[in-house]
Scaffold this motif. Sequence first.
Motif, PDB file in Angstrom:
ATOM      1  N   PRO A   1       1.261  -1.153  -0.749  1.00 59.30           N
ATOM      2  CA  PRO A   1      -0.176  -0.187  -0.308  1.00 59.30           C
ATOM      3  C   PRO A   1       0.960   1.472  -0.133  1.00 59.30           C
ATOM      4  N   GLY A   2       1.680   1.087  -0.061  1.00 58.83           N
ATOM      5  CA  GLY A   2       3.445   2.838   0.326  1.00 58.83           C
ATOM      6  C   GLY A   2       3.168   3.267   0.988  1.00 58.83           C
ATOM      7  N   PRO A   3       4.010   4.424   1.501  1.00 57.09           N
ATOM      8  CA  PRO A   3       4.124   4.127   2.746  1.00 57.09           C
ATOM      9  C   PRO A   3       3.260   5.248   3.398  1.00 57.09           C
ATOM     10  N   PRO A   4       3.173   5.325   4.475  1.00 58.93           N
ATOM     11  CA  PRO A   4       2.008   5.546   5.704  1.00 58.93           C
ATOM     12  C   PRO A   4       1.705   7.510   4.609  1.00 58.93           C
ATOM     13  N   PRO A   5       0.732   7.375   4.615  1.00 57.81           N
ATOM     14  CA  PRO A   5       0.384   8.931   4.068  1.00 57.81           C
ATOM     15  C   PRO A   5       0.763  10.335   4.347  1.00 57.81           C
ATOM     16  N   GLY A   6       1.220  10.792   3.854  1.00 60.61           N
ATOM     17  CA  GLY A   6       1.989  12.694   5.115  1.00 60.61           C
ATOM     18  C   GLY A   6       3.381  12.540   5.429  1.00 60.61           C
ATOM     19  N   VAL A   7       4.103  10.713   5.598  1.00 60.94           N
ATOM     20  CA  VAL A   7       4.672  10.395   6.383  1.00 60.94           C
ATOM     21  C   VAL A   7       6.366  10.735   4.910  1.00 60.94           C
ATOM     22  N   PRO A   8       7.335  11.782   5.309  1.00 64.44           N
ATOM     23  CA  PRO A   8       8.032  12.203   4.613  1.00 64.44           C
ATOM     24  C   PRO A   8       9.511  10.688   3.851  1.00 64.44           C
ATOM     25  N   VAL A   9       9.865  10.464   3.075  1.00 65.69           N
ATOM     26  CA  VAL A   9      10.853   9.515   2.795  1.00 65.69           C
ATOM     27  C   VAL A   9      11.618  10.130   2.127  1.00 65.69           C
ATOM     28  N   ALA A  10      12.835   9.800   2.149  1.00 63.18           N
ATOM     29  CA  ALA A  10      14.256   9.923   2.093  1.00 63.18           C
ATOM     30  C   ALA A  10      15.672   8.740   1.512  1.00 63.18           C
ATOM     31  N   ARG A  11      16.412   9.489   0.360  1.00 60.25           N
ATOM     32  CA  ARG A  11      17.021   7.879  -0.048  1.00 60.25           C
ATOM     33  C   ARG A  11      18.531   8.528   0.182  1.00 60.25           C
ATOM     34  N   LEU A  12      19.122   7.349   0.169  1.00 62.64           N
ATOM     35  CA  LEU A  12      20.519   7.796   0.731  1.00 62.64           C
ATOM     36  C   LEU A  12      20.988   8.404  -0.962  1.00 62.64           C
ATOM     37  N   VAL A  13      21.743   9.477  -0.217  1.00 62.21           N
ATOM     38  CA  VAL A  13      22.915   9.887  -1.740  1.00 62.21           C
ATOM     39  C   VAL A  13      24.030   9.563  -0.814  1.00 62.21           C
ATOM     40  N   ASP A  14      24.889   8.488  -1.316  1.00 63.60           N
ATOM     41  CA  ASP A  14      25.854   8.660  -0.490  1.00 63.60           C
ATOM     42  C   ASP A  14      27.092   8.696  -1.171  1.00 63.60           C
ATOM     43  N   THR A  15      28.561   9.027  -0.874  1.00 61.22           N
ATOM     44  CA  THR A  15      29.722   9.075  -1.647  1.00 61.22           C
ATOM     45  C   THR A  15      29.935   7.375  -1.898  1.00 61.22           C
ATOM     46  N   ARG A  16      29.949   6.381  -1.390  1.00 63.77           N
ATOM     47  CA  ARG A  16      30.940   5.390  -1.477  1.00 63.77           C
ATOM     48  C   ARG A  16      29.776   4.403  -2.036  1.00 63.77           C
ATOM     49  N   LEU A  17      28.797   4.813  -1.908  1.00 57.96           N
ATOM     50  CA  LEU A  17      27.805   4.509  -2.426  1.00 57.96           C
ATOM     51  C   LEU A  17      27.557   4.051  -3.696  1.00 57.96           C
ATOM     52  N   THR A  18      28.155   5.596  -4.119  1.00 61.87           N
ATOM     53  CA  THR A  18      28.112   5.924  -5.354  1.00 61.87           C
ATOM     54  C   THR A  18      29.650   5.726  -6.241  1.00 61.87           C
ATOM     55  N   GLN A  19      30.161   5.268  -5.482  1.00 61.66           N
ATOM     56  CA  GLN A  19      31.978   4.527  -5.822  1.00 61.66           C
ATOM     57  C   GLN A  19      31.510   3.417  -6.257  1.00 61.66           C
ATOM     58  N   GLY A  20      31.100   2.877  -5.724  1.00 62.17           N
ATOM     59  CA  GLY A  20      31.016   1.601  -5.297  1.00 62.17           C
ATOM     60  C   GLY A  20      30.381   1.361  -7.547  1.00 62.17           C
TER      61      GLY A  20
END
Length: 309
Positions: free
Chosen positions: A77-96
């Motif tokens: 059903p997706g995340p609860p309505p009205g709750v913000p969601v953040a993702r990762l933007v990470d230098t080591r993740l990008t490097q990998g």
Amino acid sequence: MAVLLSTKAHTMQDWKAALLAVDPSLEIRLFPDAGDPADIEAAVVWTAHDMMELRRYPNLKLIVSMGAGVDHLFRPPGPPPGVPVARLVDTRLTQGMSEWVLLNVLRFHRQDPEYRDQQARKVWEELSAPDTSERRIGIIGLGELGTDAARKLAALGFPVSGWSRRPKTVEGITCYSGAGLAEMLKQTDILVCLLPLTPETRGILNKDLLWSLPRGAYVLNAARGGHMVAEDMLRALDSGQIAGAALDVFEPEPLPADSPFWTHPKVILTPHAASITIPSSAAPQVVENIHRARAGEPLINLVDFSAGY
């Protein structure tokens, strides 16, 4: 108030330790031992977590995805309505991710599969030398991951093009957008898919796209398994339209034991391991977002629900 942590069992303690190293005052609870649901103010989760479960927490202020992709959070059903969601933007993740892309671009460019085949047959034969300046690389998806990979490939001397939904400018990269994808595909010898998975991009690696590439092109997919139509990829490989593929993601995962991709001679397969989040590297931004959510401040790397990523 507490932070709920839900990820693969073998990394749970590593994540807890990394978060506490940044802020020892955090109270971290490991799913499924959430305690009183009213205590949970933030949930740091990965793909296997049930989104319906998050509706149990009435004071939830933030959901953090433990990776760059967030398509798993949009499953019904997706995340609860009205709750913000953040993702990762990470230098080591990008490097990998860039390392995986470079590894497999160079593997195909330098004819490694052919030399490994010759080794198995005890054949001592020099193949024609490849010309880096003539091996055209095309990247679909010019976000954080795609842009970094494009720059690193260009630094090696490859001519690199990139396509995104909206127009972008990246120095040293020929950029296409929208309907320009067809033009880019015609001049792409190695195609790299690093797109977010959305309804618009699902199944994009299909027969129409694969046969738009020059015959004998290569394909790399480290985005999501949902981008690839498996039957079309197998047909393209078997016919010689696609000379080889490096595939890190599949649908479903884990890849079933009877999948032909396991033993296909033209496929290099990895188990969704192109770039794995390193807790100690990603923890500071997770903790920063927890602090921001508590204070009612703007979040970093916030997911745009209208765009799907």
